[in-house]
Design a protein around this motif. Structure first.
Motif, PDB file in Angstrom:
ATOM      1  N   TYR A 191     -29.850  11.175 -29.632  1.00 43.16           N
ATOM      2  CA  TYR A 191     -29.962  11.034 -31.088  1.00 43.16           C
ATOM      3  C   TYR A 191     -29.080  12.087 -31.758  1.00 43.16           C
ATOM      4  N   PRO A 192     -27.746  11.914 -31.691  1.00 46.12           N
ATOM      5  CA  PRO A 192     -26.839  12.869 -32.330  1.00 46.12           C
ATOM      6  C   PRO A 192     -26.976  12.818 -33.846  1.00 46.12           C
ATOM      7  N   PRO A 193     -26.530  13.872 -34.533  1.00 48.52           N
ATOM      8  CA  PRO A 193     -26.650  13.880 -36.002  1.00 48.52           C
ATOM      9  C   PRO A 193     -25.828  12.763 -36.626  1.00 48.52           C
ATOM     10  N   ASN A 194     -26.391  12.159 -37.630  1.00 49.71           N
ATOM     11  CA  ASN A 194     -25.730  11.067 -38.339  1.00 49.71           C
ATOM     12  C   ASN A 194     -24.890  11.664 -39.471  1.00 49.71           C
ATOM     13  N   ILE A 195     -23.586  11.790 -39.233  1.00 49.10           N
ATOM     14  CA  ILE A 195     -22.690  12.387 -40.226  1.00 49.10           C
ATOM     15  C   ILE A 195     -22.237  11.272 -41.159  1.00 49.10           C
ATOM     16  N   TRP A 212     -22.373   9.659 -45.497  1.00 46.66           N
ATOM     17  CA  TRP A 212     -22.536   9.961 -46.921  1.00 46.66           C
ATOM     18  C   TRP A 212     -23.971   9.752 -47.396  1.00 46.66           C
ATOM     19  N   VAL A 213     -24.799   9.069 -46.590  1.00 43.58           N
ATOM     20  CA  VAL A 213     -26.187   8.850 -46.994  1.00 43.58           C
ATOM     21  C   VAL A 213     -27.051  10.084 -46.757  1.00 43.58           C
ATOM     22  N   GLN A 214     -26.537  11.049 -46.005  1.00 46.89           N
ATOM     23  CA  GLN A 214     -27.309  12.256 -45.733  1.00 46.89           C
ATOM     24  C   GLN A 214     -27.379  13.134 -46.987  1.00 46.89           C
ATOM     25  N   PRO A 215     -28.514  13.763 -47.254  1.00 52.38           N
ATOM     26  CA  PRO A 215     -28.634  14.591 -48.462  1.00 52.38           C
ATOM     27  C   PRO A 215     -27.759  15.839 -48.439  1.00 52.38           C
ATOM     28  N   TRP A 216     -27.328  16.265 -47.249  1.00 48.12           N
ATOM     29  CA  TRP A 216     -26.509  17.480 -47.137  1.00 48.12           C
ATOM     30  C   TRP A 216     -25.023  17.171 -47.074  1.00 48.12           C
ATOM     31  N   PHE A 217     -24.637  15.911 -47.148  1.00 43.35           N
ATOM     32  CA  PHE A 217     -23.240  15.543 -46.897  1.00 43.35           C
ATOM     33  C   PHE A 217     -22.277  16.196 -47.888  1.00 43.35           C
ATOM     34  N   ASP A 218     -22.646  16.286 -49.164  1.00 46.37           N
ATOM     35  CA  ASP A 218     -21.759  16.885 -50.166  1.00 46.37           C
ATOM     36  C   ASP A 218     -21.546  18.373 -49.933  1.00 46.37           C
ATOM     37  N   GLU A 219     -22.473  19.016 -49.222  1.00 47.24           N
ATOM     38  CA  GLU A 219     -22.371  20.459 -48.977  1.00 47.24           C
ATOM     39  C   GLU A 219     -21.777  20.758 -47.602  1.00 47.24           C
ATOM     40  N   ALA A 220     -21.445  19.736 -46.821  1.00 47.86           N
ATOM     41  CA  ALA A 220     -20.998  19.943 -45.444  1.00 47.86           C
ATOM     42  C   ALA A 220     -19.527  20.289 -45.344  1.00 47.86           C
ATOM     43  N   ASN A 221     -18.782  20.192 -46.451  1.00 48.64           N
ATOM     44  CA  ASN A 221     -17.347  20.453 -46.387  1.00 48.64           C
ATOM     45  C   ASN A 221     -17.048  21.876 -45.917  1.00 48.64           C
ATOM     46  N   ASN A 244     -14.823  17.686 -32.413  1.00 43.49           N
ATOM     47  CA  ASN A 244     -14.750  16.496 -33.249  1.00 43.49           C
ATOM     48  C   ASN A 244     -16.153  16.011 -33.601  1.00 43.49           C
ATOM     49  N   PRO A 245     -16.745  16.556 -34.686  1.00 41.06           N
ATOM     50  CA  PRO A 245     -18.059  16.046 -35.111  1.00 41.06           C
ATOM     51  C   PRO A 245     -17.892  14.615 -35.636  1.00 41.06           C
ATOM     52  N   HIS A 246     -18.591  13.698 -35.052  1.00 36.34           N
ATOM     53  CA  HIS A 246     -18.397  12.312 -35.449  1.00 36.34           C
ATOM     54  C   HIS A 246     -19.711  11.552 -35.301  1.00 36.34           C
ATOM     55  N   LEU A 247     -19.657  10.284 -35.535  1.00 34.86           N
ATOM     56  CA  LEU A 247     -20.742   9.327 -35.432  1.00 34.86           C
ATOM     57  C   LEU A 247     -21.392   9.096 -36.792  1.00 34.86           C
ATOM     58  N   MET A 248     -21.105   7.949 -37.362  1.00 34.50           N
ATOM     59  CA  MET A 248     -21.754   7.502 -38.584  1.00 34.50           C
ATOM     60  C   MET A 248     -22.469   6.190 -38.272  1.00 34.50           C
ATOM     61  N   LEU A 249     -23.776   6.254 -38.193  1.00 34.95           N
ATOM     62  CA  LEU A 249     -24.567   5.077 -37.836  1.00 34.95           C
ATOM     63  C   LEU A 249     -24.679   4.134 -39.026  1.00 34.95           C
ATOM     64  N   TYR A 250     -24.511   2.843 -38.769  1.00 31.67           N
ATOM     65  CA  TYR A 250     -24.716   1.877 -39.848  1.00 31.67           C
ATOM     66  C   TYR A 250     -26.198   1.510 -39.964  1.00 31.67           C
ATOM     67  N   SER A 251     -26.990   1.906 -38.961  1.00 30.55           N
ATOM     68  CA  SER A 251     -28.422   1.660 -39.021  1.00 30.55           C
ATOM     69  C   SER A 251     -29.114   2.675 -38.130  1.00 30.55           C
ATOM     70  N   MET A 252     -30.279   3.148 -38.552  1.00 31.14           N
ATOM     71  CA  MET A 252     -31.063   4.071 -37.738  1.00 31.14           C
ATOM     72  C   MET A 252     -31.955   3.319 -36.764  1.00 31.14           C
TER      73      MET A 252
END
Length: 362
Positions: A30-34, A36-45, A14-22
């Motif tokens: 410091y897990p990856p911030n999954i 929509w603000v990430q530049p790779w998010f559109d390609e992560a599907n 279960n890849p999770h965790l969306m931080l509202y602030s860094m």
């Protein structure tokens, strides 16, 4: 990392965790911030689709494991103590440990390290195995021409160093040894004192983890043979999980955990394989040499790559590369490269580890 977990039997990631602030990130967490603000998010599907399909495969197929490893948690609980100290200077995992057996935590040195070494060497030998919990074995374990736990059957059991065993476990091991032979039950190091003399004569004892794995390898009916075409040896770095679906179809999931090295592999299978592109879900035919129910395929598995072979009928040809890092080649037409022995004699010489090989016709 996800492929490494799945090939070991983990079926829910279960890849999770969306931080509202860094702001305020922890120093060591410091897990990856999954997000929509990430530049790779559109390609992560594609990545998440791959993980979902592999997890579904692991969950819905039964691993064809013939070896059971009894984990030493009972002995750890029997030996653990807050009085045990660990050396701040030397690592328990060091090859040369001047304080071995002296001031290290007993449960780590006597039980944890051999247990990890056994798991690692079984993986490298390509031997499928399960961990045996003594409480579960007492509840649903039985003997029926093999050791049976639930729907799984085992004809070889390896016991890493332990100090205690439950009475029910010893009785099941004795029944297995009487029916399948002395080498079906392998103790590493020594048999614990809680085992009676009557039972001790039924079991095999090996001096080391390596010898236990070698003995189990002789008894292991290997359905998939993976050879490194560069060295000509078994590809011990490539992890393999063989499974079977509810309708009796074979699956093979291969993972290359090496971060930098790719492998040129020759794989012998006992079925006609296809390949699933786990990113798109499409199934393709792959080039193979077939003889009866035997098939031989050749492929390049990139660093960190994985491939899912399945037994599904399809007529769609496979593309050159799949996005999971695998390229299939026509079996029997590979060129074997013999690596030369080279010595660098000058400081101004730069060795190259990647070259292009040009042959007259290609």
């Amino acid at each position: 990392i996800a492929d490494w977990l799945c090939v070991q039997g983990v079926s829910f990631i279960n890849p999770h965790l969306m931080l509202y602030s860094m702001r305020g990130e922890r120093k060591r967490d410091y897990p990856p911030n999954i997000s929509w603000v990430q530049p790779w998010f559109d390609e992560a599907n594609g990545l998440f689709n791959h993980m979902s399909r592999v997890c579904e495969l692991v969950h819905n197929t039964r691993e064809m494991a013939q070896v059971l490893v009894i984990h030493p948690i009972q002995s750890v609980w029997a030996e653990i103590s807050p009085l045990h100290k660990i050396s701040p200077t030397y690592s328990i995992w060091a090859e040369k440990n001047p304080y071995a057996g002296a001031n290290y935590i007993v449960e780590a040195e006597r039980f944890e390290k051999p247990f990890f070494d056994l798991s690692r060497q079984l993986n490298q030998a390509g031997i499928s195995y399960h961990y045996g919990d003594e409480i579960v074995m007492k509840e649903i374990g039985s003997f029926d021409e093999s050791l049976r736990i639930g729907n799984c059957r085992y004809q070889t059991v390896i016991i890493p160093p332990v100090s205690v065993l439950k009475e029910n476990t010893i009785e099941l091991l004795a029944q297995l040894a009487r029916f399948c032979g002395k080498e079906s039950v392998i103790f590493v190091g020594q048999i614990p004192e809680c085992v009676s003399r009557e039972y001790k004569s039924l079991f095999t004892v090996t001096e080391s983890v390596q010898k236990a794995v070698a003995l189990a390898n002789k008894r292991f009916a290997r359905k998939v043979v993976i050879k490194d075409q560069i060295t000509g040896n078994y590809a011990d770095k490539v992890l393999c999980r063989c499974g079977m679906t509810e309708n009796g179809k074979n699956t093979v999931f291969l993972v290359n955990p090496e971060p930098e090295r790719s492998f040129q592999l020759q794989i012998n299978l006992q079925f006609a394989p296809s390949v699933m592109d786990t990113v798109t879900g499409k199934i393709y035919t792959i080039p193979a040499l077939k003889a009866g129910n035997q098939s031989q395929i050749e492929l390049t598995l990139a660093a960190g790559g994985s491939v899912l072979l399945c037994e599904e009928a399809t007529e769609q040809n496979c593309p050159v590369w799949l996005q999971t890092g695998v390229r299939f080649r026509t079996a029997g037409k590979s060129v074997k490269i013999i690596l030369p022995e080279l010595t660098v004699r000058g400081n101004n010489i730069l060795p190259l580890d990647v070259v292009d090989l040009h042959l007259p016709d290609r």
